[in-house]
Structures are given as structure tokens and as C-alpha cells.
Design a protein around this motif. Structure first.
Motif, PDB file in Angstrom:
ATOM      1  N   MET A  11       1.037  -1.312   0.025  1.00 45.82           N
ATOM      2  CA  MET A  11      -0.054   0.028   0.081  1.00 45.82           C
ATOM      3  C   MET A  11       0.916   1.151  -0.176  1.00 45.82           C
ATOM      4  O   MET A  11       1.942   1.345   0.898  1.00 45.82           O
ATOM      5  N   ARG A  12       0.547   2.026  -0.776  1.00 45.10           N
ATOM      6  CA  ARG A  12       1.300   3.504  -1.046  1.00 45.10           C
ATOM      7  C   ARG A  12       0.699   4.479   0.072  1.00 45.10           C
ATOM      8  O   ARG A  12      -0.349   4.777   0.191  1.00 45.10           O
ATOM      9  N   VAL A  13       1.735   5.259   0.313  1.00 42.52           N
ATOM     10  CA  VAL A  13       1.306   6.266   1.355  1.00 42.52           C
ATOM     11  C   VAL A  13       0.698   7.731   0.475  1.00 42.52           C
ATOM     12  O   VAL A  13      -0.449   8.371   1.020  1.00 42.52           O
ATOM     13  N   ARG A  14       1.450   7.920  -0.716  1.00 43.40           N
ATOM     14  CA  ARG A  14       0.827   9.192  -1.344  1.00 43.40           C
ATOM     15  C   ARG A  14      -0.594   9.235  -1.722  1.00 43.40           C
ATOM     16  O   ARG A  14      -1.188  10.249  -1.402  1.00 43.40           O
ATOM     17  N   PRO A  15      -1.056   8.326  -2.143  1.00 40.17           N
ATOM     18  CA  PRO A  15      -2.655   8.345  -2.433  1.00 40.17           C
ATOM     19  C   PRO A  15      -3.376   8.362  -1.135  1.00 40.17           C
ATOM     20  O   PRO A  15      -4.519   8.984  -1.089  1.00 40.17           O
ATOM     21  N   VAL A  16      -2.994   7.477  -0.316  1.00 44.99           N
ATOM     22  CA  VAL A  16      -3.714   8.006   1.059  1.00 44.99           C
ATOM     23  C   VAL A  16      -3.670   9.064   1.695  1.00 44.99           C
ATOM     24  O   VAL A  16      -4.768   9.571   2.229  1.00 44.99           O
ATOM     25  N   VAL A  17      -2.500   9.930   1.574  1.00 42.91           N
ATOM     26  CA  VAL A  17      -2.439  10.991   2.044  1.00 42.91           C
ATOM     27  C   VAL A  17      -3.322  12.092   1.294  1.00 42.91           C
ATOM     28  O   VAL A  17      -4.045  13.172   1.756  1.00 42.91           O
ATOM     29  N   ALA A  18      -3.413  11.860  -0.057  1.00 43.12           N
ATOM     30  CA  ALA A  18      -4.264  12.724  -1.199  1.00 43.12           C
ATOM     31  C   ALA A  18      -5.690  12.719  -0.584  1.00 43.12           C
ATOM     32  O   ALA A  18      -6.168  13.663  -0.539  1.00 43.12           O
ATOM     33  N   VAL A  19      -6.079  11.428  -0.457  1.00 43.32           N
ATOM     34  CA  VAL A  19      -7.447  11.451  -0.326  1.00 43.32           C
ATOM     35  C   VAL A  19      -7.981  11.739   1.093  1.00 43.32           C
ATOM     36  O   VAL A  19      -8.770  12.451   1.342  1.00 43.32           O
ATOM     37  N   ALA A  20      -6.889  11.634   1.987  1.00 45.13           N
ATOM     38  CA  ALA A  20      -7.265  12.327   3.261  1.00 45.13           C
ATOM     39  C   ALA A  20      -7.222  13.636   3.430  1.00 45.13           C
ATOM     40  O   ALA A  20      -8.037  14.109   4.153  1.00 45.13           O
ATOM     41  N   ASN A  21      -6.505  14.200   2.979  1.00 40.13           N
ATOM     42  CA  ASN A  21      -6.530  15.719   2.741  1.00 40.13           C
ATOM     43  C   ASN A  21      -7.550  16.098   2.320  1.00 40.13           C
ATOM     44  O   ASN A  21      -8.207  17.510   2.652  1.00 40.13           O
ATOM     45  N   ARG A  22      -8.106  15.438   0.905  1.00 35.69           N
ATOM     46  CA  ARG A  22      -9.448  16.053   0.524  1.00 35.69           C
ATOM     47  C   ARG A  22     -10.522  15.681   1.398  1.00 35.69           C
ATOM     48  O   ARG A  22     -11.399  16.578   1.534  1.00 35.69           O
ATOM     49  N   GLU A  23     -10.484  14.660   2.164  1.00 32.69           N
ATOM     50  CA  GLU A  23     -11.584  14.463   3.172  1.00 32.69           C
ATOM     51  C   GLU A  23     -11.627  15.520   4.316  1.00 32.69           C
ATOM     52  O   GLU A  23     -12.752  15.982   4.752  1.00 32.69           O
ATOM     53  N   VAL A  24     -10.539  15.718   4.807  1.00 35.07           N
ATOM     54  CA  VAL A  24     -10.219  16.839   5.666  1.00 35.07           C
ATOM     55  C   VAL A  24     -11.028  18.305   5.335  1.00 35.07           C
ATOM     56  O   VAL A  24     -11.791  18.961   6.137  1.00 35.07           O
ATOM     57  N   ARG A  25     -10.360  18.554   3.953  1.00 43.76           N
ATOM     58  CA  ARG A  25     -10.887  19.898   3.551  1.00 43.76           C
ATOM     59  C   ARG A  25     -12.486  19.772   3.337  1.00 43.76           C
ATOM     60  O   ARG A  25     -13.344  21.148   3.624  1.00 43.76           O
ATOM     61  N   THR A  26     -12.969  18.874   2.905  1.00 45.87           N
ATOM     62  CA  THR A  26     -14.541  18.788   2.778  1.00 45.87           C
ATOM     63  C   THR A  26     -15.212  18.841   4.359  1.00 45.87           C
ATOM     64  O   THR A  26     -16.323  19.604   4.550  1.00 45.87           O
ATOM     65  N   LEU A  27     -14.545  18.289   5.295  1.00 46.72           N
ATOM     66  CA  LEU A  27     -15.004  18.446   6.634  1.00 46.72           C
ATOM     67  C   LEU A  27     -15.147  19.864   7.218  1.00 46.72           C
ATOM     68  O   LEU A  27     -16.072  20.341   7.735  1.00 46.72           O
ATOM     69  N   LEU A  28     -13.994  20.389   6.960  1.00 50.94           N
ATOM     70  CA  LEU A  28     -13.740  21.864   7.381  1.00 50.94           C
ATOM     71  C   LEU A  28     -14.892  22.879   6.666  1.00 50.94           C
ATOM     72  O   LEU A  28     -15.283  23.939   7.372  1.00 50.94           O
ATOM     73  N   ARG A  29     -15.274  22.367   5.478  1.00 55.62           N
ATOM     74  CA  ARG A  29     -16.244  23.370   4.801  1.00 55.62           C
ATOM     75  C   ARG A  29     -17.732  23.067   5.368  1.00 55.62           C
ATOM     76  O   ARG A  29     -18.685  23.753   4.910  1.00 55.62           O
ATOM     77  N   ASN A  30     -17.979  21.725   5.878  1.00 55.02           N
ATOM     78  CA  ASN A  30     -19.388  21.513   6.274  1.00 55.02           C
ATOM     79  C   ASN A  30     -19.575  22.248   7.531  1.00 55.02           C
ATOM     80  O   ASN A  30     -19.249  21.877   8.677  1.00 55.02           O
ATOM     81  N   ARG A  31     -20.538  23.236   7.574  1.00 57.47           N
ATOM     82  CA  ARG A  31     -21.068  23.960   8.581  1.00 57.47           C
ATOM     83  C   ARG A  31     -22.018  23.138   9.715  1.00 57.47           C
ATOM     84  O   ARG A  31     -21.743  23.253  10.826  1.00 57.47           O
ATOM     85  N   ALA A  32     -22.557  22.418   8.914  1.00 52.93           N
ATOM     86  CA  ALA A  32     -23.664  21.503   9.900  1.00 52.93           C
ATOM     87  C   ALA A  32     -22.728  20.469  10.896  1.00 52.93           C
ATOM     88  O   ALA A  32     -23.170  20.277  11.883  1.00 52.93           O
ATOM     89  N   LEU A  33     -21.798  20.163  10.091  1.00 50.34           N
ATOM     90  CA  LEU A  33     -20.865  19.225  11.007  1.00 50.34           C
ATOM     91  C   LEU A  33     -19.970  19.869  12.046  1.00 50.34           C
ATOM     92  O   LEU A  33     -19.770  19.505  13.201  1.00 50.34           O
ATOM     93  N   SER A  34     -19.834  21.258  11.520  1.00 48.75           N
ATOM     94  CA  SER A  34     -18.829  21.935  12.734  1.00 48.75           C
ATOM     95  C   SER A  34     -20.061  22.421  13.926  1.00 48.75           C
ATOM     96  O   SER A  34     -19.677  22.422  14.951  1.00 48.75           O
ATOM     97  N   ALA A  35     -21.244  22.612  13.702  1.00 50.74           N
ATOM     98  CA  ALA A  35     -22.489  22.698  14.502  1.00 50.74           C
ATOM     99  C   ALA A  35     -22.289  21.356  15.650  1.00 50.74           C
ATOM    100  O   ALA A  35     -22.668  21.551  16.805  1.00 50.74           O
ATOM    101  N   VAL A  36     -22.344  20.156  14.818  1.00 50.85           N
ATOM    102  CA  VAL A  36     -22.544  18.860  15.668  1.00 50.85           C
ATOM    103  C   VAL A  36     -21.425  18.741  16.516  1.00 50.85           C
ATOM    104  O   VAL A  36     -21.553  18.442  17.822  1.00 50.85           O
ATOM    105  N   VAL A  37     -20.149  18.972  16.247  1.00 56.32           N
ATOM    106  CA  VAL A  37     -19.065  19.053  16.903  1.00 56.32           C
ATOM    107  C   VAL A  37     -19.099  20.181  18.057  1.00 56.32           C
ATOM    108  O   VAL A  37     -18.560  19.858  19.263  1.00 56.32           O
ATOM    109  N   GLY A  38     -19.603  21.115  17.687  1.00 54.75           N
ATOM    110  CA  GLY A  38     -19.486  22.403  18.747  1.00 54.75           C
ATOM    111  C   GLY A  38     -20.562  21.817  19.754  1.00 54.75           C
ATOM    112  O   GLY A  38     -20.606  22.089  20.975  1.00 54.75           O
TER     113      GLY A  38
END
Length: 274
Positions: free
Chosen positions: A1-28
Motif C-alpha cells: 500500500m502506497r502512502v501518497r494516495p492515502v495522504v491525498a485522499v485524506a487531505n481532500r476529506e479533511v478539507r471537505t469536513l472543514l467546509r461543512n457547517r452542519a458538521l461543525s455545529a455537531v462538533v460544537g
């Protein structure tokens, strides 16, 4: 298993979560509830042991809800938007993609849970009285280390529940199925497995195996680890009866995480339907 594709997908998922206001409200909301409970424990006798007792059940029930909010639309959302079809044209394997999604979704949830619990510990420690006499006087007594163990175990429990919800998102074929699968994962983790254990207890056939069986359900495995590795060593009087087997509980949490991710990896690339 290669690290680069995992990191690339993970970075995209983190950015997606940070843009989700509803999720931020749940965390709050999660943070407010946990820190509020810490504030309610401020100055109460028992110190960190008492705070761990107070937070154990809320964390056990609220973490699966947070995991649902974080992960139920993860893989299903990519399928709905056609992202999976695009990813299949790149050299990204199913395990790499699923692991990347898991890291990108589970790591922020882990940080949110740990940060909220750490803040609750700081709030509860303000104006705390001297350690109660029932606590042990050795190094494993009522110290911040006791609470730190609980926080880390709660983070581990978070990773396992996110993996559960992620598997449901991968197995779902529609948004409605993803919602049902996510809710089902929360219910199974938080309630059904424990109810099954209670049903086994009523039969009278499990006997001394209850300590082992407790470790086979995610929520009860987490609870058993907290009781045996956090609270029990900090109490001066040993209750004498083990509530769980820590090794079995640890393997239970780790095993369910691996099984859930394997199920997600097996389901994520589907054959084209004709």
C-alpha cells in the motif's frame, strides 16, 4: 500500500469536513455537552476518577452520534457525485482509497473528542478539593494520568465507531440506504450489542465468560477498558471482580475497526450494472 494516495485522499476529506457547517455545529454541540458536564463536576469529591465516571456514559453514547455525522455520507457521497468513477481511472486501490477516507474522517473526529474531553478536564480541575480518602495513594491514584488514559481510550473508541459508519456508507447504494446504514451502525455500537449481552446474561449460560463477551462489543469493550485500566487502578480498595478482560477488549476494538474497513474496501468498487 502506497502512502501518497492515502495522504491525498485524506487531505481532500479533511478539507471537505472543514467546509461543512452542519458538521461543525455537531462538533460544537458535542464540545458544549462534554465541557458542560466537566463544569458540573467542578469541585466535586473524587477528582479525575469522579469526572471519568461522570463522562463515561455520555461519551459512550455521544461518540457514535459524532461518528455518524462525520462519516455516513463519506463514500456514498463520492459515489453519488461520480467521484468514485473518476478515481477508478487513477492508480488508487480500494484499500488506499478507504484508508484515506478513514484517516481524513476519523482524525478530525479524534481531535474533536480529545480536545473536548481535555477542556472538560481543565474546567473540572478548577477549584478541585483535596483527593478523597478512598483513592489510592500510589502513583496510579487520582492524578491527571488517570484522566489522560480515559481521553486516549475515548479517542480510540472514536476511531472504531467512525470505521463502523464508514463501512455502512460504502455498503449503501442510495442516500437513503446510507442514512439508514449510518443510523444502524450507531444503534448497533451504542445499544444493540449491549442488549445482546444482557440477553445472554439472563439465559445463565455465559457464566464466567461474561468478561470475555464484554470485549466483543465496541461500546462495552470501551467501557471495560476504562473500568479496568483507568478507574480500577486509581481506587484504593480493589473490588476483586474484573468487569472485563482488557486484552480481549483491546482486540475487540481493534478487530472491529479492521473488519469494518475491510468490508468498506470490499464494497467500494462495484461492478457496473447493466
Amino acid at each position: 500500500m502506497r502512502v501518497r494516495p492515502v495522504v491525498a485522499v485524506a487531505n481532500r476529506e479533511v478539507r471537505t469536513l472543514l467546509r461543512n457547517r452542519a458538521l461543525s455545529a455537531v462538533v460544537g454541540v458535542f464540545a458544549v455537552v462534554v465541557i458542560g458536564l466537566g463544569g458540573a463536576s467542578m469541585g466535586s469529591p473524587g477528582g479525575y476518577v469522579s469526572l471519568t465516571y461522570d463522562l463515561l456514559l455520555p461519551v459512550e453514547l455521544l461518540v457514535p452520534v459524532l461518528a455518524f455525522a462525520v462519516a455516513f455520507q463519506s463514500i456514498r457521497g463520492d459515489d453519488e457525485r461520480g467521484t468514485l468513477s473518476i478515481l477508478r481511472t487513477y492508480s488508487v486501490s480500494r484499500p488506499e482509497y478507504v484508508l484515506g477516507v478513514f484517516v481524513g474522517r476519523a482524525l478530525p473526529a479524534f481531535v474533536a473528542v480529545v480536545a473536548a474531553l481535555a477542556a472538560a478536564g481543565v474546567v473540572a480541575s478548577l477549584g478541585a478539593p483535596e483527593t478523597s480518602s478512598f483513592l489510592a495513594t500510589h502513583s496510579a491514584g487520582d492524578t491527571p494520568l488517570v484522566y489522560a488514559r480515559f481521553v486516549l481510550l475515548a479517542g480510540w473508541y472514536t476511531l472504531a465507531t467512525v470505521a463502523f459508519v464508514l463501512a455502512g456508507s460504502a455498503l449503501a447504494r442510495t442516500d437513503r440506504e446510507a442514512l439508514a446504514a449510518g443510523i444502524g451502525a450507531v444503534v448497533v455500537v451504542a445499544f444493540v450489542a449491549d442488549l445482546a449481552l444482557v440477553a445472554l446474561l439472563t439465559t445463565g449460560f455465559v457464566g464466567d465468560l461474561i468478561g470475555v463477551l464484554v470485549g466483543l462489543a465496541p461500546a462495552s469493550a470501551f467501557r471495560g477498558l476504562v473500568l479496568e485500566l483507568v478507574i480500577r487502578p486509581a481506587i484504593a480498595t480493589d473490588p476483586g471482580v474484573a468487569t472485563a478482560h482488557p486484552v480481549v477488549s483491546a482486540f475487540g476494538l481493534a478487530g472491529w475497526t479492521v473488519i469494518a474497513l475491510a468490508a468498506a474496501a470490499a464494497a467500494v468498487w462495484r461492478p457496473v450494472e447493466r
